[in-house]
Design a protein around this motif. Sequence first.
Motif, PDB file in Angstrom:
ATOM      1  N   PHE A   1      42.693 -11.919 -49.984  1.00 16.99           N
ATOM      2  CA  PHE A   1      44.251 -11.987 -49.152  1.00 16.99           C
ATOM      3  C   PHE A   1      44.613 -13.779 -49.334  1.00 16.99           C
ATOM      4  O   PHE A   1      43.360 -14.360 -49.613  1.00 16.99           O
ATOM      5  CB  PHE A   1      44.326 -11.739 -47.909  1.00 16.99           C
ATOM      6  N   SER A   2      45.614 -14.504 -49.422  1.00 18.27           N
ATOM      7  CA  SER A   2      45.972 -15.680 -48.981  1.00 18.27           C
ATOM      8  C   SER A   2      46.901 -15.482 -47.700  1.00 18.27           C
ATOM      9  O   SER A   2      47.211 -14.049 -47.595  1.00 18.27           O
ATOM     10  CB  SER A   2      46.946 -15.618 -49.910  1.00 18.27           C
ATOM     11  N   LYS A   3      46.937 -16.642 -46.704  1.00 20.64           N
ATOM     12  CA  LYS A   3      47.162 -16.667 -44.996  1.00 20.64           C
ATOM     13  C   LYS A   3      47.958 -18.067 -45.323  1.00 20.64           C
ATOM     14  O   LYS A   3      48.033 -18.943 -45.767  1.00 20.64           O
ATOM     15  CB  LYS A   3      45.850 -16.808 -44.814  1.00 20.64           C
ATOM     16  N   ASN A   4      48.890 -17.655 -45.098  1.00 16.76           N
ATOM     17  CA  ASN A   4      49.351 -19.281 -44.334  1.00 16.76           C
ATOM     18  C   ASN A   4      48.832 -19.981 -43.451  1.00 16.76           C
ATOM     19  O   ASN A   4      48.275 -19.552 -42.429  1.00 16.76           O
ATOM     20  CB  ASN A   4      50.983 -18.564 -42.804  1.00 16.76           C
TER      21      ASN A   4
ATOM     22  N   ALA B   1      39.967 -10.120 -44.843  1.00 17.49           N
ATOM     23  CA  ALA B   1      40.872 -10.399 -43.694  1.00 17.49           C
ATOM     24  C   ALA B   1      40.399 -11.703 -42.651  1.00 17.49           C
ATOM     25  O   ALA B   1      41.145 -13.013 -42.545  1.00 17.49           O
ATOM     26  CB  ALA B   1      41.838 -10.041 -43.290  1.00 17.49           C
ATOM     27  N   SER B   2      39.255 -11.036 -42.458  1.00 12.36           N
ATOM     28  CA  SER B   2      38.776 -12.344 -41.466  1.00 12.36           C
ATOM     29  C   SER B   2      36.950 -12.349 -41.333  1.00 12.36           C
ATOM     30  O   SER B   2      36.714 -10.735 -40.994  1.00 12.36           O
ATOM     31  CB  SER B   2      39.011 -11.852 -39.858  1.00 12.36           C
TER      32      SER B   2
ATOM     33  N   GLY C   1      47.683 -18.849 -40.254  1.00 10.31           N
ATOM     34  CA  GLY C   1      46.543 -17.535 -40.277  1.00 10.31           C
ATOM     35  C   GLY C   1      47.045 -15.867 -40.579  1.00 10.31           C
ATOM     36  O   GLY C   1      46.102 -15.721 -41.170  1.00 10.31           O
ATOM     37  N   LYS C   2      48.065 -15.947 -40.185  1.00 13.06           N
ATOM     38  CA  LYS C   2      48.617 -14.990 -40.516  1.00 13.06           C
ATOM     39  C   LYS C   2      48.872 -14.092 -43.011  1.00 13.06           C
ATOM     40  O   LYS C   2      49.054 -15.290 -43.436  1.00 13.06           O
ATOM     41  CB  LYS C   2      50.628 -14.695 -40.765  1.00 13.06           C
ATOM     42  N   LEU C   3      47.952 -13.358 -42.491  1.00 11.84           N
ATOM     43  CA  LEU C   3      48.211 -12.602 -44.058  1.00 11.84           C
ATOM     44  C   LEU C   3      49.233 -12.829 -44.742  1.00 11.84           C
ATOM     45  O   LEU C   3      50.019 -12.302 -44.319  1.00 11.84           O
ATOM     46  CB  LEU C   3      47.631 -11.424 -44.293  1.00 11.84           C
ATOM     47  N   LYS C   4      49.161 -13.369 -46.006  1.00 12.96           N
ATOM     48  CA  LYS C   4      50.546 -13.865 -46.832  1.00 12.96           C
ATOM     49  C   LYS C   4      51.361 -12.655 -47.894  1.00 12.96           C
ATOM     50  O   LYS C   4      51.912 -12.269 -48.551  1.00 12.96           O
ATOM     51  CB  LYS C   4      50.735 -15.304 -46.971  1.00 12.96           C
TER      52      LYS C   4
ATOM     53  N   ARG D   1      44.672 -12.363 -35.083  1.00 12.10           N
ATOM     54  CA  ARG D   1      45.045 -13.547 -36.099  1.00 12.10           C
ATOM     55  C   ARG D   1      45.799 -13.437 -37.286  1.00 12.10           C
ATOM     56  O   ARG D   1      46.948 -14.163 -37.996  1.00 12.10           O
ATOM     57  CB  ARG D   1      43.646 -14.946 -36.492  1.00 12.10           C
ATOM     58  N   SER D   2      45.180 -12.728 -38.107  1.00 14.91           N
ATOM     59  CA  SER D   2      45.264 -12.410 -39.395  1.00 14.91           C
ATOM     60  C   SER D   2      46.770 -11.272 -39.728  1.00 14.91           C
ATOM     61  O   SER D   2      47.032 -11.154 -40.444  1.00 14.91           O
ATOM     62  CB  SER D   2      44.399 -11.863 -40.743  1.00 14.91           C
TER      63      SER D   2
END
Length: 524
Positions: free
Chosen positions: A198-201, A243-244, A205-208, A371-372
Amino acid sequence: MNRQEQISKLQATKEFDICIIGAGATGAGIALDATMRGLKVLLIDKGDFAGQTSSKSTKLIHGGVRYLEQAVKKLDWEQFKMVRKSLRERETLLKNAPHLTRPLALITPCFNLFEGIYYTIGMKMYEWISGSQSIAKSEWLSKKETLNFIPELKAKRLSSGVLYYDGQLDDARYCLAIVQSAEANGAVVLNHAEALKFSKNEDNGKLKSLNIKDLIVGNEFTINSRVFVNATGPFADSIRKMASSKLKPRIKVSRGAHVVLPREVMKGDTAILVPKTDDGRVIFMIPWQDQVLVGTTDEADELSENPKLEDYERTYLLEYVNRYFEKTVTLDQIKSGFAGLRPLLQAQLQTAMNSDTKSLVRDHEVEIDRRSKLVSIMGGKWTTYRLMAKDTLDEIYKEVLKKEIVKCTSEHQILHGGENYHFEDWQNLVYQYNISDWTAQHLVKKYGSKAKNVLQLTDNQKDLKELLNPEHPFIKAEVIYAIQEEMATTVDDVLERRLGLKLRDEVVSKAVEPYVQEVLMKNN
Ligand SMILES: Cc1cc2nc3c(=O)[nH]c(=O)nc-3n(C[C@H](O)[C@H](O)[C@H](O)COP(=O)(O)OP(=O)(O)OC[C@H]3O[C@@H](n4cnc5c(N)ncnc54)[C@H](O)[C@@H]3O)c2cc1C
């Protein structure tokens, strides 16, 4: 459904509303429900559709007689409600894909008066809870009546039998039908595509986005999506960790094995429920297509990709077959077998009286990582896949999209092949295509109203009507259809899940592998 077409659609989509990882019953159900609520959907799986647990089940659509027993013994209202909900779903599953399901009569053989009374009360309660969704009346049968249903039973110690009803499904093809319906409704669906990273903001920290790899061609893609759903069943913890790293493991797997026996062992249409083995398990002996399915075991196991049936499981299951049947069944009569991993939730483990996996409720839970915002759907069973999808999407609207819930309508969605389905249509196929009754009936049960599409392939190539093997009704056209229309990409996709031959007869399946391999090469 064509794989290249799906990849092109995936590449052409800038952002999905929802990307679902895992295309077993749960992920497929979410994909269909989401498309029906108007969302832009991507469904991926690192293996085939239903490649893991969803094609390794006992193939029962049930409320869970054993769970009802636990609910009564422990006065557990939650468990009772779960049985009730599952029984409601039983009707929906039967109705929405009539070609892939059927009502199933089961008998619990009893060996004394107490057992007869105990199981009659239990099954009457089961019937009562199902209310208007009851399939047919349960009944306490005399010894003679029981033997009329199942003449192969050992008569000596038998005192009576209790008859009740549940449903049966072709699990691999049912999952495929859900995927096909989702695709027809606009979802992009891709098997053999693994979620890698995953990549996050950076700010919240939200998944993007998600990197996925096409395991057939080797290409990697980046997928943008507003929501990511983890529907990976036994593998859910690995995606949660992706994700986390802070999320604690929630899943424990329980292993279940089955063996497949020839039909001569049990010729009738009624199944047997052994309600309690020496070690407290439930075992079913079920007429299944042209075979008899026996299972299952239930024991804690390590997570693995392809659990194999072990020799001790073969011996264990045959021991029970031989306790119940007059004629001894030997190990060399086993035609095939398989093992699967149940995804059980840790919370259930902690609340259970002990860590014995047999005593756990197969209920589900939707978890949203704060968070994610990864949405994980965990636990559950095949019978409740549609409810799991509904709960997941309702939570997504409430907690992630922060929008008013769009109503779930999947309850009335007839699945691919179930539209205008009439079993009697096999007679038209015999007349129109000059095929045997045996093959025509088989095609109608596997493909429903789409059986004609399989046979259309033979219009210009008559040899495609030939049987793959004289012992089974499958024809060569089915292999081409699986590849061209059902996204089968490997030999196992074709033989294990589209046709189901490998689960019925391993020797014959092995013998036709070179033919399937050749057709795959020509069509790719
Ligand atoms: C032995 C046994 C008997 C059972 N019998 C019954 C029964 O009779 N009736 C009933 O109602 N229920 C039954 N169940 C339960 C039922 O089969 C399961 O609850 C259900 O199939 C789980 O479906 P799922 O989609 O959650 O998981 P799965 O079917 O396992 O699907 C998860 C998918 O995620 C994919 N995946 C994992 N990691 C990734 C990744 N990184 N990227 C992409 N994809 C990934 C996997 O390839 C897999 O296809 C049984 C279970 C077992 C084991």
